[in-house]
Design an enzyme around this catalytic site. Structure first.
Site, PDB file in Angstrom:
ATOM      1  CE  LYS A 198      -8.573  52.252  -3.853  1.00 29.64           C
ATOM      2  NZ  LYS A 198      -8.455  53.183  -5.022  1.00 29.64           N
ATOM      3  CB  CYS A 391     -19.772  21.811  30.718  1.00 29.84           C
ATOM      4  SG  CYS A 391     -18.215  21.159  31.366  1.00 29.84           S
ATOM      5  N   GLY A 393     -22.620  24.933  33.431  1.00 30.37           N
ATOM      6  CA  GLY A 393     -24.021  25.267  33.647  1.00 30.37           C
ATOM      7  C   GLY A 393     -24.777  24.148  34.330  1.00 30.37           C
ATOM      8  CG  HIS A 515     -19.138  20.775  26.237  1.00 25.50           C
ATOM      9  ND1 HIS A 515     -19.295  22.132  26.437  1.00 25.50           N
ATOM     10  CD2 HIS A 515     -18.246  20.346  27.179  1.00 25.50           C
ATOM     11  CE1 HIS A 515     -18.526  22.520  27.452  1.00 25.50           C
ATOM     12  NE2 HIS A 515     -17.883  21.455  27.916  1.00 25.50           N
ATOM     13  CD  GLU A 517     -21.685  22.884  23.764  1.00 27.10           C
ATOM     14  OE1 GLU A 517     -20.783  23.404  24.452  1.00 27.10           O
ATOM     15  OE2 GLU A 517     -22.576  22.159  24.245  1.00 27.10           O
TER      16      GLU A 517
END
Length: 549
Positions: A198, A391, A393, A515, A517
């Protein structure tokens, strides 16, 4: 002209701008579309940067609840920003700064401070021109020294919060040369009950955009499948763009496949032609294909990692999910992530972590769910399950060791229990007098010295690292000797601050106050994550291969 070995800024090209807006609904994937376009332009040899415009009144994302807004991403300069900046850094492999995140809070704060200082010479301060001029100034300054600046406008067309930004874009397009500006609009293309794609939502969204004075140059349809030829032609007819300017962005299993999909559709070539960059681009046959090799690399196995957190929203931990993918790419395995709510572990693990190959306890704030995180740490330590603490953790691992190895009954963090008899985690000294919450933590990139011969040294391959921080509490130096007598070892330090911990006689047990990550990239995975995944592979997959032989 850009070289084939690097993406160097070419002043002769001038600044080119790609504005990315969205319609119909939020969360369509404007950021991934923008980042994917940027990745392809970078592959073609251009220096690319990105700006995320967030219409909310917050000055930055630091005070936002991750459960509602997703992860607060931290840049090297300490800026707390929207998670889309993380996607830009991962896709472009470029470091962003605070200047690359424009918020209404920042804009209004600056305009009001200028008014109070008398900078407007008595004029009535208004949205137009003062607010819109400040928005345009910020975008131009962020683009300096680059070939292409991609600007993503958060929210959807029609939102009252975003009107001033769309007006700024209209003015911007009026002030710049036509070939220096491209407006890409991302919309939803749903299916009807009978399976028809659509176009009406896209038509209405573009109509709203055009009523503001903006005509899109490119339309990207978000759909579960590629857009059919008839769908593209209908969108082109009713939205007044060439059919060749309508592109698909279908659902994929992995966001890193999106650049490959839009490249196959020719989005990058169309953009470069429109912006007058085609003649300066590296020919397609000589462009770097490392991204395609990474994404399509064969995986030889699968591992399962439990993420024990408190925010039941995947976007709250998006950088961890992506860092695990990057480590999996490097190790040649698929990493399946299993969400475990830490509150469910408060009374003990009770089999809920059975069968997982590794455990990650991520960051977070507040007391809720912390006891469950401590139980997850204990399970990983006692059962020899590879563990990575980030952190909070890291801090939970310190508390678990203090209680169960050092016999410090009631040991805790003063963030959670102010009257703990053993404050093994305590507030940073410089935080004692801090009253404002926003932008006042220990933030951004800081150096850490790594002990030679340690597991951390093996993981990083060097005796120092630079990683990003976001915390108010740290290990209390008064307890370090007592803790290290238990076998817990602080192998990474920054002056008198504990940054990395590890546990001897364990397959893999590392915690980081920082961190890691946030610095992980496809093709350049975070070392602690790579070590974590490799330890799991060695413990779970390799013995099976030997048995098979």
């Amino acid at each position: 002209m850009p070289t084939e070995s690097a993406t160097d800024y070419d002043p002769s090209l001038g600044n080119k701008f790609i504005f990315v807006t969205g319609g119909v609904m939020s969360g369509l994937g404007k950021g991934i579309t923008a980042a994917s376009t940027g990745r392809l332009l970078k592959n073609a040899g251009f220096d690319v940067t990105a700006v995320k415009v967030d219409p909310y009144l917050n000055v930055d994302a630091g005070t936002m609840n991750p459960f509602e807004h997703g992860e607060v991403y931290v840049l090297a300069d300490g800026a707390e920003v929207d998670l889309d900046l993380g996607n830009y850094e991962r896709f472009l492999d470029e470091e962003m700064t605070a200047d690359h995140n424009v918020t209404t809070g920042k804009v209004y704060q600056h305009v009001i401070e200028a008014e109070r200082a008398g900078d407007y010479l008595g004029k009535t301060v208004q949205i137009i021109p003062h607010v819109t001029d400040d928005i345009k100034r910020r975008i131009r300054e962020a683009a300096e020294g680059t070939d292409v600046c991609i600007v993503e406008v958060g929210g959807t067309v029609g939102d009252i919060e975003g009107m001033q930004y769309l007006e700024a874009l209209r003015q911007f397009a009026h002030e710049e040369d036509e070939e220096d500006i491209l407006l890409a609009h991302v919309t939803l293309v749903p299916y009807s009950k009978n399976g028809e794609q659509k176009t009406k939502p896209t038509q209405h969204s573009v109509k709203e955009l055009r009523s503001i004075g903006l005509q899109p140059d490119v339309l990207v349809g978000r759909c579960s499948d590629r857009l059919e030829r008839e769908t593209r032609e209908k969108i082109a007819l009713f939205c007044d763009v060439p059919t060749a300017a309508v592109f698909s962005n279908p659902d994929v299993e992995d966001i890193y496949q999106v650049p490959l999909l839009v490249e196959d559709e020719g989005l990058d070539e169309y953009v470069m032609e429109h912006l007058g960059l085609a003649d300066a681009a590296i020919p397609p046959e000589r462009r770097e294909n490392e991204w395609r090799q990474l994404v399509t690399r064969e995986r030889t196995g699968e591992i399962e990692v439990a993420l024990v957190g408190k925010y039941g929203l995947e976007d709250a931990y998006i950088s961890i999910h992506e860092a695990l993918k990057h480590a999996g790419m490097e190790a040649g395995v698929d990493v399946e992530r299993t969400w475990i709510h830490s509150e469910d572990l408060a009374e003990g693990v009770d089999g809920q972590l059975d069968g997982v190959d590794g455990i990650i306890v991520p960051g977070g704030f507040g007391s809720r769910g912390t006891q469950g995180k401590i139980e997850a740490v204990r399970h990983a330590r006692e059962e020899g399950v590879p563990y990575l603490g980030l952190c909070l953790g890291f801090q939970m691992a310190v508390i678990e060791a203090a209680r169960n190895l050092a016999d410090l009954e009631g040991a805790h963090s003063t963030e959670i229990e102010a009257d703990t008899p053993h404050p093994v985690i305590d507030i940073l000294p410089e935080q004692y007098e801090v009253e404002d919450m926003g932008g006042t933590m220990r933030l951004g990139a800081h150096d850490t010295d790594i002990e030679p011969g340690s597991l951390a040294h093996q993981v990083y391959g060097t005796t120092s690292c630079t990683e990003r921080h976001r915390h108010r509490y740290e290990v209390n130096p008064e307890y370090i000797d007592r803790l290290e007598e238990t076998g817990l070892h602080f192998s990474g330090r920054s002056d008198n601050r504990m940054e990395i911990l590890e546990l001897a006689e364990h397959p893999y047990f590392i915690g980081t106050q920082f961190h890691p990550e946030f610095r992980s990239r496809p093709g350049r995975a975070s070392p602690p994550f790579v070590g974590f995944v490799e330890a799991i592979v060695e413990q779970t997959l390799e013995p099976e291969a030997e048995t098979t032989v």
